[in-house]
Design an enzyme around this catalytic site. Sequence first.
Site, mmCIF file in Angstrom:
data_model
loop_
_atom_site.group_PDB
_atom_site.id
_atom_site.type_symbol
_atom_site.label_atom_id
_atom_site.label_comp_id
_atom_site.label_asym_id
_atom_site.label_seq_id
_atom_site.Cartn_x
_atom_site.Cartn_y
_atom_site.Cartn_z
ATOM 1 N N TYR A 92 -45.248 13.094 -7.673
ATOM 2 C CA TYR A 92 -46.077 13.596 -6.580
ATOM 3 C C TYR A 92 -47.512 13.764 -7.068
ATOM 4 O O TYR A 92 -48.461 13.424 -6.355
ATOM 5 C CB TYR A 92 -45.539 14.938 -6.069
ATOM 6 C CG TYR A 92 -44.191 14.823 -5.409
ATOM 7 C CD1 TYR A 92 -44.076 14.561 -4.046
ATOM 8 C CD2 TYR A 92 -43.011 14.987 -6.138
ATOM 9 C CE1 TYR A 92 -42.844 14.453 -3.428
ATOM 10 C CE2 TYR A 92 -41.772 14.875 -5.532
ATOM 11 C CZ TYR A 92 -41.694 14.607 -4.186
ATOM 12 O OH TYR A 92 -40.473 14.492 -3.583
ATOM 13 N N ASN A 115 -42.370 11.569 6.757
ATOM 14 C CA ASN A 115 -42.279 10.114 6.865
ATOM 15 C C ASN A 115 -41.246 9.752 7.932
ATOM 16 O O ASN A 115 -40.063 10.025 7.768
ATOM 17 C CB ASN A 115 -41.874 9.537 5.501
ATOM 18 C CG ASN A 115 -41.607 8.049 5.526
ATOM 19 O OD1 ASN A 115 -41.822 7.369 6.519
ATOM 20 N ND2 ASN A 115 -41.122 7.542 4.409
ATOM 21 N N CYS A 123 -40.416 6.557 0.357
ATOM 22 C CA CYS A 123 -40.783 7.853 -0.215
ATOM 23 C C CYS A 123 -39.762 8.343 -1.245
ATOM 24 O O CYS A 123 -40.060 9.245 -2.029
ATOM 25 C CB CYS A 123 -41.014 8.878 0.882
ATOM 26 S SG CYS A 123 -39.648 9.086 2.003
ATOM 27 N N HIS A 124 -38.568 7.739 -1.265
ATOM 28 C CA HIS A 124 -37.579 8.115 -2.270
ATOM 29 C C HIS A 124 -38.049 7.764 -3.681
ATOM 30 O O HIS A 124 -37.522 8.289 -4.653
ATOM 31 C CB HIS A 124 -36.217 7.447 -1.972
ATOM 32 C CG HIS A 124 -36.261 5.960 -1.950
ATOM 33 N ND1 HIS A 124 -36.646 5.248 -0.818
ATOM 34 C CD2 HIS A 124 -35.977 5.034 -2.896
ATOM 35 C CE1 HIS A 124 -36.586 3.955 -1.088
ATOM 36 N NE2 HIS A 124 -36.174 3.794 -2.340
ATOM 37 N N GLU A 150 -31.765 0.755 -6.517
ATOM 38 C CA GLU A 150 -32.939 -0.018 -6.929
ATOM 39 C C GLU A 150 -33.056 -0.174 -8.442
ATOM 40 O O GLU A 150 -33.969 -0.823 -8.926
ATOM 41 C CB GLU A 150 -34.204 0.637 -6.353
ATOM 42 C CG GLU A 150 -34.276 0.569 -4.843
ATOM 43 C CD GLU A 150 -35.581 1.088 -4.286
ATOM 44 O OE1 GLU A 150 -36.475 1.483 -5.056
ATOM 45 O OE2 GLU A 150 -35.715 1.089 -3.048
#
Length: 155
Positions: A92, A115, A123-124, A150
């Site tokens: 962040y 979001n 945003c993850h 991912e």
Amino acid sequence: MDTRLFYNSPNGFFHLVIEIFEETIISINFCSNQISSQPVEPLEKEICHQFDLYFESKSKDFDLPFFATGTVFQLLVWEEVLKIPYGSTISYKDLAERIGRSNSARAVGRALNQNPIPILIPCHRVIGSNKDLKGYGGGLPIKKRLLELEGSVTL
């Protein structure tokens, strides 16, 4: 006309409600019910196809029309989040620095919480400075699973 598409991922742990308006995705929400709907329209079929590829780790990118509304600050944050590559994470604090607001890590977190299109605006991929998972609208277990999907190396 607003259309809702209920999508279950191929591996069964994501149940999304996708709201479509004028052939543009305007909202993605996680839901706990295992509801699904058959895609009828071409865009609905394409959404399901691209999400299937993503959840099967066969595609890293989406090419879907979406529209997010928010404050100028939120849009700035979301635009920067779109630049985080698949399989990568940033903090962040780093995100706040990237948008020129180095002391705004908490405000960045609030913007990410608003979001309207998670996964498409990934945003993850934003985590705590100490590599801990912090907040996610869909819950931390979903955030963790998305990052695992991912292949994020920060976990």
